[in-house]
Design an enzyme around this catalytic site. Structure first.
Site, PDB file in Angstrom:
ATOM      1  N   HIS A   1       0.809  -1.226   0.000  1.00 20.83           N
ATOM      2  CA  HIS A   1       0.000   0.000   0.000  1.00 20.83           C
ATOM      3  C   HIS A   1       0.840   1.273   0.000  1.00 20.83           C
ATOM      4  CE1 HIS A   1       1.055  -0.159   4.230  1.00 20.83           C
ATOM      5  NE2 HIS A   1       0.764   1.113   4.282  1.00 20.83           N
TER       6      HIS A   1
HETATM    7  C1  UD1 Z   1      -1.849   5.341   6.310  1.00 20.34           C
HETATM    8  C2  UD1 Z   1      -0.510   5.704   6.961  1.00 20.34           C
HETATM    9  C3  UD1 Z   1       0.475   4.568   6.722  1.00 20.34           C
HETATM   10  C4  UD1 Z   1      -0.081   3.245   7.182  1.00 20.34           C
HETATM   11  C5  UD1 Z   1      -1.408   3.014   6.477  1.00 20.34           C
HETATM   12  C6  UD1 Z   1      -2.039   1.711   6.898  1.00 20.34           C
HETATM   13  C7  UD1 Z   1       0.025   8.122   6.941  1.00 20.34           C
HETATM   14  C8  UD1 Z   1       0.909   9.158   6.373  1.00 20.34           C
HETATM   15  N1  UD1 Z   1       0.084   6.908   6.370  1.00 20.34           N
HETATM   16  O1  UD1 Z   1      -1.633   5.293   4.905  1.00 20.34           O
HETATM   17  O2  UD1 Z   1       1.662   4.841   7.457  1.00 20.34           O
HETATM   18  O3  UD1 Z   1       0.815   2.202   6.869  1.00 20.34           O
HETATM   19  O4  UD1 Z   1      -2.277   4.106   6.802  1.00 20.34           O
HETATM   20  O5  UD1 Z   1      -3.248   1.505   6.279  1.00 20.34           O
HETATM   21  O6  UD1 Z   1      -0.688   8.405   7.895  1.00 20.34           O
HETATM   22  N2  UD1 Z   1      -9.063   4.948   2.302  1.00 20.34           N
HETATM   23  C9  UD1 Z   1     -10.284   4.322   2.273  1.00 20.34           C
HETATM   24  N3  UD1 Z   1     -10.832   3.927   3.456  1.00 20.34           N
HETATM   25  C10 UD1 Z   1     -10.238   4.150   4.650  1.00 20.34           C
HETATM   26  C11 UD1 Z   1      -8.997   4.809   4.667  1.00 20.34           C
HETATM   27  C12 UD1 Z   1      -8.419   5.179   3.495  1.00 20.34           C
HETATM   28  O7  UD1 Z   1     -10.852   4.099   1.217  1.00 20.34           O
HETATM   29  O8  UD1 Z   1     -10.802   3.768   5.704  1.00 20.34           O
HETATM   30  C13 UD1 Z   1      -8.430   5.347   1.026  1.00 20.34           C
HETATM   31  C14 UD1 Z   1      -8.710   6.740   0.607  1.00 20.34           C
HETATM   32  O9  UD1 Z   1      -8.820   6.750  -0.765  1.00 20.34           O
HETATM   33  C15 UD1 Z   1      -7.472   7.499   0.993  1.00 20.34           C
HETATM   34  C16 UD1 Z   1      -6.399   6.436   0.802  1.00 20.34           C
HETATM   35  O10 UD1 Z   1      -7.030   5.214   1.156  1.00 20.34           O
HETATM   36  O11 UD1 Z   1      -7.295   8.630   0.220  1.00 20.34           O
HETATM   37  C17 UD1 Z   1      -5.183   6.640   1.654  1.00 20.34           C
HETATM   38  O12 UD1 Z   1      -5.545   6.754   3.055  1.00 20.34           O
HETATM   39  P1  UD1 Z   1      -4.615   7.593   4.061  1.00 20.34           P
HETATM   40  O13 UD1 Z   1      -5.127   7.478   5.443  1.00 20.34           O
HETATM   41  O14 UD1 Z   1      -4.389   8.948   3.508  1.00 20.34           O
HETATM   42  O15 UD1 Z   1      -3.228   6.866   3.990  1.00 20.34           O
HETATM   43  P2  UD1 Z   1      -2.862   5.315   3.900  1.00 20.34           P
HETATM   44  O16 UD1 Z   1      -2.319   5.036   2.539  1.00 20.34           O
HETATM   45  O17 UD1 Z   1      -3.975   4.449   4.395  1.00 20.34           O
END
Ligand code: UD1
Length: 381
Positions: free
Chosen positions: A222
């Protein structure tokens, strides 16, 4: 946002009580906060409040973990959701500040390295509230990783730095953090693993997916550096193709990765791999069972490098660096980078030579959260 209430009786905190706001926000935070909330129960003086920032919000990225790990309902959910780093971090800060102002805790405790960690850490410090960072001192020395920035900054402003592995002690010393702020307590994520192994054993995920113990691989990817770029992700897909040709391979896919497949033109490439099973993100217990019984785990996660070390399962980390070097020296982890040939060669080595159970890193004994509660009490005298 609901009004916050301290879980213990009484509005005012009594003499000698220690009010602690605990922060979680993203999936890897939940297994770190669970043992802490449990450890606090043994200490009448500790009055914990749990704040969920809402950084992760999907059922199987958040709620499911609260139920399975028996984490108390958050007292407050800031419901920030997704956004760019700046927007997400700023939203968390502006929603967390009134919470700290209202409750005036003795400590704010943050875990890990996600945006919620640094956002709430900054708020606490600027309001003069002491900050404790769980999983302090880890460094990948790669500042293109958002998590590395979050780690460096959170450690720089923390009053108590709770370290999970020896490299953390060296890193903090080199950065000039005074020894008296630093405590080597062990790994809270492993507290959760040990507490849940027997429960995970009862998961039926293998039967449900028609898998034999030791007869399949698990993949999780991811990191933006791996899954946001068509060329890099394409090269990793080449390696996964060769790996799934050897054994069925289960890929519980993070939402970010799933969104990227069609955008990068890789959806059909994945569909053409008959033994690669892309599924929704799993809950903690099913995923733990899957990891424990896997032949090989391929990942770019931080926590999984640690969990496979304790489980004695070969882990191939699709990154050029790790902030968790103890998993290389006293664990089952190998850094393989994103070159498909190297990844496939490392995979074949894993398959040819079963892992000998290595020594488990020091203080990864299931008692890290108890040590943290003791540290917080001792520092609050
Ligand atoms: C975040 C953490 C990362 C961790 C990861 C585990 C930061 C900088 N990064 O990254 O260190 O390893 O979580 O999962 O904080 N999304 C959904 N549903 C959710 C959450 C996210 O669909 O419940 C999608 C959204 O499109 C979002 C993308 O995932 O834009 C990224 O989510 P985000 O929380 O920004 O970062 P992660 O890549 O999950």
């Amino acid at each position: 946002m609901e009004a916050g209430v301290w879980r213990t009786e009484g509005e005012e905190h009594g003499e000698g009580m220690i009010k602690i706001i605990n922060v979680c926000g993203a999936r890897p935070n939940f297994m770190k906060i669970a043992p802490l909330m449990r450890a606090y129960q043994a200490h009448e003086r500790i009055q914990p409040l749990l704040v969920h920032t809402g950084q992760h919000y999907d059922e199987n990225m958040s709620n499911l973990f609260f139920r399975e790990l028996e984490i108390p309902e958050p007292d407050l959910n800031l419901e920030v959701g997704s956004g760019s780093h700046a927007v997400q971090t700023a939203e968390i800060m502006s929603r967390f500040e009134p919470v700290v102002l209202e409750h005036r805790p003795d400590w704010v405790v943050v875990v890990g390295d996600v945006n919620s960690t640094i956002a709430c850490g900054l708020v606490a410090t600027k309001l003069g509230v002491r900050l404790a960072h769980v999983e302090a001192g880890l460094r990948s020395f790669d500042r293109s990783m958002p998590e590395e920035i979050n780690r460096l900054l959170t450690d720089a402003i923390s009053d108590m730095l709770l370290v999970s592995e020896p490299s953390g002690l060296e890193n903090l010393k080199r950065e000039g953090i005074p020894d008296e702020k630093v405590h080597f307590v062990g790994n809270v994520m492993i507290d959760t693993l040990r507490a849940n192994l027997a429960k995970a054993e009862r998961s039926t995920i293998l039967e449900d997916m028609n898998l034999e113990p030791g007869g399949f691989n698990v993949v999780t990817l991811h990191r933006p550096s791996n899954v946001d770029d068509a060329q890099t992700f394409g090269r990793i897909a080449d390696a996964l193709d060769a790996i799934q040709a050897d054994l069925p391979t289960v890929f519980p896919m993070h939402p970010r990765t799933l969104h990227n497949l069609p955008r990068l033109g890789l959806a059909e490439r994945f569909e053409r791999m008959p033994q690669l099973h892309v599924i929704e993100p799993l809950g903690y217990l099913d995923f733990l069972k899957l990891m424990a019984k896997a032949a090989v785990v391929v990942t770019d996660s931080g926590g999984i490098q640690e969990e496979t070390t304790v489980l004695g399962v070969c882990c191939l980390t699709v990154r050029e660096n790790t902030e968790r070097p103890v998993t290389l020296t006293s664990g089952t982890n190998t850094l393989v980078g994103t070159d498909p040939d190297l990844l496939v060669a490392a995979y074949r080595r894993c398959r040819a030579t079963p892992v000998k159970q290595p020594p488990v890193p020091e203080k990864w004994d299931g008692k890290a959260a108890d040590r943290i509660a003791d540290c917080l009490i001792a520092a609050s005298q």
